[in-house]
Scaffold this active site. Structure first.
Site, PDB file in Angstrom:
ATOM      1  N   TRP A   1       0.880  -1.087  -0.015  1.00 57.14           N
ATOM      2  CA  TRP A   1       0.073  -0.055  -0.014  1.00 57.14           C
ATOM      3  C   TRP A   1       0.970   1.130  -0.007  1.00 57.14           C
ATOM      4  CZ3 TRP A   1      -4.319  -1.173  -2.084  1.00 57.14           C
ATOM      5  CH2 TRP A   1      -4.895  -2.324  -1.629  1.00 57.14           C
TER       6      TRP A   1
ATOM      7  N   LYS B   1     -12.260  -1.940   6.308  1.00 58.62           N
ATOM      8  CA  LYS B   1     -11.460  -2.783   7.194  1.00 58.62           C
ATOM      9  C   LYS B   1     -12.243  -2.680   8.521  1.00 58.62           C
ATOM     10  CE  LYS B   1      -8.856  -3.401   3.651  1.00 58.62           C
ATOM     11  NZ  LYS B   1      -7.615  -2.415   3.261  1.00 58.62           N
TER      12      LYS B   1
ATOM     13  N   ASP C   1      -2.037   6.665   6.185  1.00 56.34           N
ATOM     14  CA  ASP C   1      -3.019   5.817   5.774  1.00 56.34           C
ATOM     15  C   ASP C   1      -3.324   4.911   6.713  1.00 56.34           C
ATOM     16  OD1 ASP C   1      -4.493   3.782   4.802  1.00 56.34           O
ATOM     17  OD2 ASP C   1      -3.114   3.332   3.048  1.00 56.34           O
TER      18      ASP C   1
HETATM   19  C1  LIG Z   1      -7.308  -1.938   2.001  1.00 55.94           C
HETATM   20  C2  LIG Z   1      -6.015  -0.860   2.056  1.00 55.94           C
HETATM   21  C3  LIG Z   1      -5.921   0.174   0.985  1.00 55.94           C
HETATM   22  C4  LIG Z   1      -6.758   0.179  -0.149  1.00 55.94           C
HETATM   23  O1  LIG Z   1      -7.977   0.499  -0.014  1.00 55.94           O
HETATM   24  P1  LIG Z   1      -9.101   0.891  -1.211  1.00 55.94           P
HETATM   25  O2  LIG Z   1     -10.123   1.591  -0.343  1.00 55.94           O
HETATM   26  O3  LIG Z   1      -9.361  -0.404  -1.734  1.00 55.94           O
HETATM   27  O4  LIG Z   1      -8.271   1.973  -2.145  1.00 55.94           O
HETATM   28  C5  LIG Z   1      -5.060   1.069   1.195  1.00 55.94           C
HETATM   29  N1  LIG Z   1      -4.039   1.111   2.353  1.00 55.94           N
HETATM   30  C6  LIG Z   1      -4.361   0.279   3.140  1.00 55.94           C
HETATM   31  C7  LIG Z   1      -3.533   0.199   4.421  1.00 55.94           C
HETATM   32  C8  LIG Z   1      -5.261  -0.737   3.289  1.00 55.94           C
HETATM   33  O5  LIG Z   1      -5.147  -1.910   4.068  1.00 55.94           O
END
Ligand SMILES: *Cc1c(COP(=O)(O)O)cnc(C)c1O
Length: 356
Positions: free
Chosen positions: A101, A192, A168
C-alpha cells in the site's frame, strides 16, 4: 450458522449493525422509504452525515481545527489526493515504504513531484517497521502507513517531524488510542474497520490546506469538500449510514479505549498460541506485530492440507494469507468477537494433537 470471519477486507461488521442497515434499506427512519432512495439533501440524511462526522471527532478525541470528510474513491484515491493537497509545486515529500500500500501511495505522489523514500522494509518482505531513519529537512510532508494489512506490521510510534505528517490508517483506524494532534492528514477506506466499501474517511487539519500553489480539480480538493460539509456531490449514502451505525456501536461499547483493550486481548490470545505451538511461526517481527492482522505460517508446509481441512471444519472463513506473503492471516478487527479467535486457537491446538 454464521462463519468466523477473519477476512482482511471487506471484513467483519457487528451483527447488530448489519441488521439495522438491512432494515434501513427497506424502511429508513419509519419514512416508508429506503435509505438508498431518498435525497441526500433530505433532513434525515443530513442528520446521518452530521452524526457520522461528529462521532468520528468524539471517538478519536480530535483536537479543534480538524475537518472530517466521508469521500469516495477508496484509500487508493487518497494516495493521489494527499499529494495534490499537500505537495507544493517544486516541493518534495518523504515516504516510509512498509509494503504494497505504501508503494502504491508513492507511485501516485511521484505523478506530482519529487518523492524521497526515507526508509523501507522491502529487504525482508516488509516483515518489520523501519526505525532510526533520518527525515531530511525542506520537505512538505511525511507519509506513513500505520498498519500494514498484508504483512501484519504496525507502527507503535510515528515519525517525529517538523513537516506535515500524513497517514494511511485504513486497517487500524478506531482500533487504538492515538494522539491525533501529531497528524495533519489521516485517511482510511471504510471497509476494514468501519463499514462497507464505498466511502473513505478523511481527517484533515484545516490550516494546512490551500498552500501548494497547485490548481486542484474540484473532486480532489479537500477544501471544496470541507466547504460543502462533505456533500459536494452525492455522497455514498449506504456506506456512510452503515459507518455511522458502526461508530454508534463502538461508542456504546465504551469507545476506542474499551475496544483497544479487547483488541489487545484478542491479539495476545492468538500470538501466544503462534509462539507456543511448534507447528506455527509468526511472520512479522515481534515488536512490530499488528493488533489487527495476525500473519503466520506453518513450520512444515506439508501440513497445509491437514490444517486447511481443520479450519474449514471449524467454520472459519478468510484465513488465507495474501498471495505476496503466503501462509495465513487472521484479521481480527474491532467487530471480531474473542470467541471466534478462541475457535481459531482451538483449531491450531487440534492440529498439534492430531500430528503430535
Ligand atoms: C485496503 C487498504 C488500502 C486500499 O483501500 P481501497 O479503499 O481499496 O482503495 C489502502 N491502504 C491500506 C493500509 C489498506 O489496508
Amino acid at each position: 450458522m454464521k462463519k468466523h470471519n477473519f477476512s482482511a477486507g471487506p471484513s467483519i461488521l457487528p451483527q447488530e449493525v448489519l441488521k439495522k442497515t438491512a432494515e434501513a434499506v427497506i424502511n429508513f427512519n419509519h419514512l416508508n422509504l429506503s435509505l438508498i432512495e431518498i435525497s441526500h439533501r433530505s433532513k434525515d440524511f443530513i442528520e446521518v452525515m452530521e452524526n457520522a462526522r461528529s462521532l468520528v471527532k468524539e471517538l478519536l478525541n480530535l483536537p479543534e481545527g480538524y475537518s472530517v470528510l466521508f469521500l469516495q474513491g477508496g484509500a487508493s484515491l487518497e494516495f493521489l489526493m494527499t499529494a495534490y493537497n499537500l505537495l507544493k509545486i517544486d516541493g518534495k515529500a518523504a515516504y516510509i515504504d512498509t509494503g504494497a500500500w505504501s508503494t502504491k501511495a508513492i507511485k501516485e505522489a511521484k505523478l506530482l513531484g519529487e518523492v524521497d523514500i526515507v526508509a523501507s522494509s522491502k529487504d525482508k518482505t516488509y516483515n518489520y517497521i523501519p526505525k532510526n531513519y533520518t527525515i531530511p529537512t525542506g520537505i512538505d510532508y511525511v507519509h506513513c502507513t500505520s498498519n500494514n494489512t498484508i504483512y501484519g506490521t504496525q507502527f507503535k510510534e510515528f515519525p517525529k517531524t517538523d513537516a506535515l505528517l500524513a497517514c494511511d490508517m485504513s486497517s487500524d483506524i478506531f482500533s487504538r488510542q492515538l494522539d491525533f494532534s501529531q497528524f495533519d492528514l489521516v485517511y482510511a477506506g471504510a471497509q476494514k474497520n468501519m463499514g462497507p466499501a464505498g466511502t473513505t474517511l478523511v481527517i484533515v487539519k484545516d490550516e494546512i490546506l490551500g498552500k501548494t500553489g497547485r490548481k486542484i480539480p474540484s473532486m480532489l480538493d479537500f477544501q471544496v469538500h470541507i466547504s460543502k460539509d462533505s456533500m459536494f456531490n452525492t455522497p455514498p449514502v449506504f456506506a456512510v449510514y452503515t459507518s455511522m451505525l458502526t461508530l454508534e456501536w463502538l461508542k456504546n461499547l465504551g469507545g476506542v479505549a474499551a475496544v483497544e483493550k479487547l483488541n489487545e486481548k484478542k491479539a495476545a490470545l492468538l500470538y501466544d498460541e503462534i509462539d507456543r505451538n511448534p507447528h506455527f511461526k509468526g511472520f512479522a517481527a515481534k515488536e512490530d506485530r499488528s493488533l489487527m492482522n495476525v500473519t503466520f505460517n506453518l513450520t512444515n508446509e506439508n501440513e497445509k492440507d491437514t490444517f486447511d481441512k481443520l479450519w474449514n471444519e471449524s467454520n472459519i472463513s478468510g484465513l488465507k494469507g495474501h498471495r505476496s506473503v503466503g501462509g495465513y492471516r487472521a484479521s481480527i478487527y474491532n467487530a471480531m468477537p474473542i470467541e471466534s479467535v478462541q475457535v481459531l486457537v482451538n483449531t491450531m491446538q487440534q492440529l498439534e494433537k492430531q500430528l503430535g
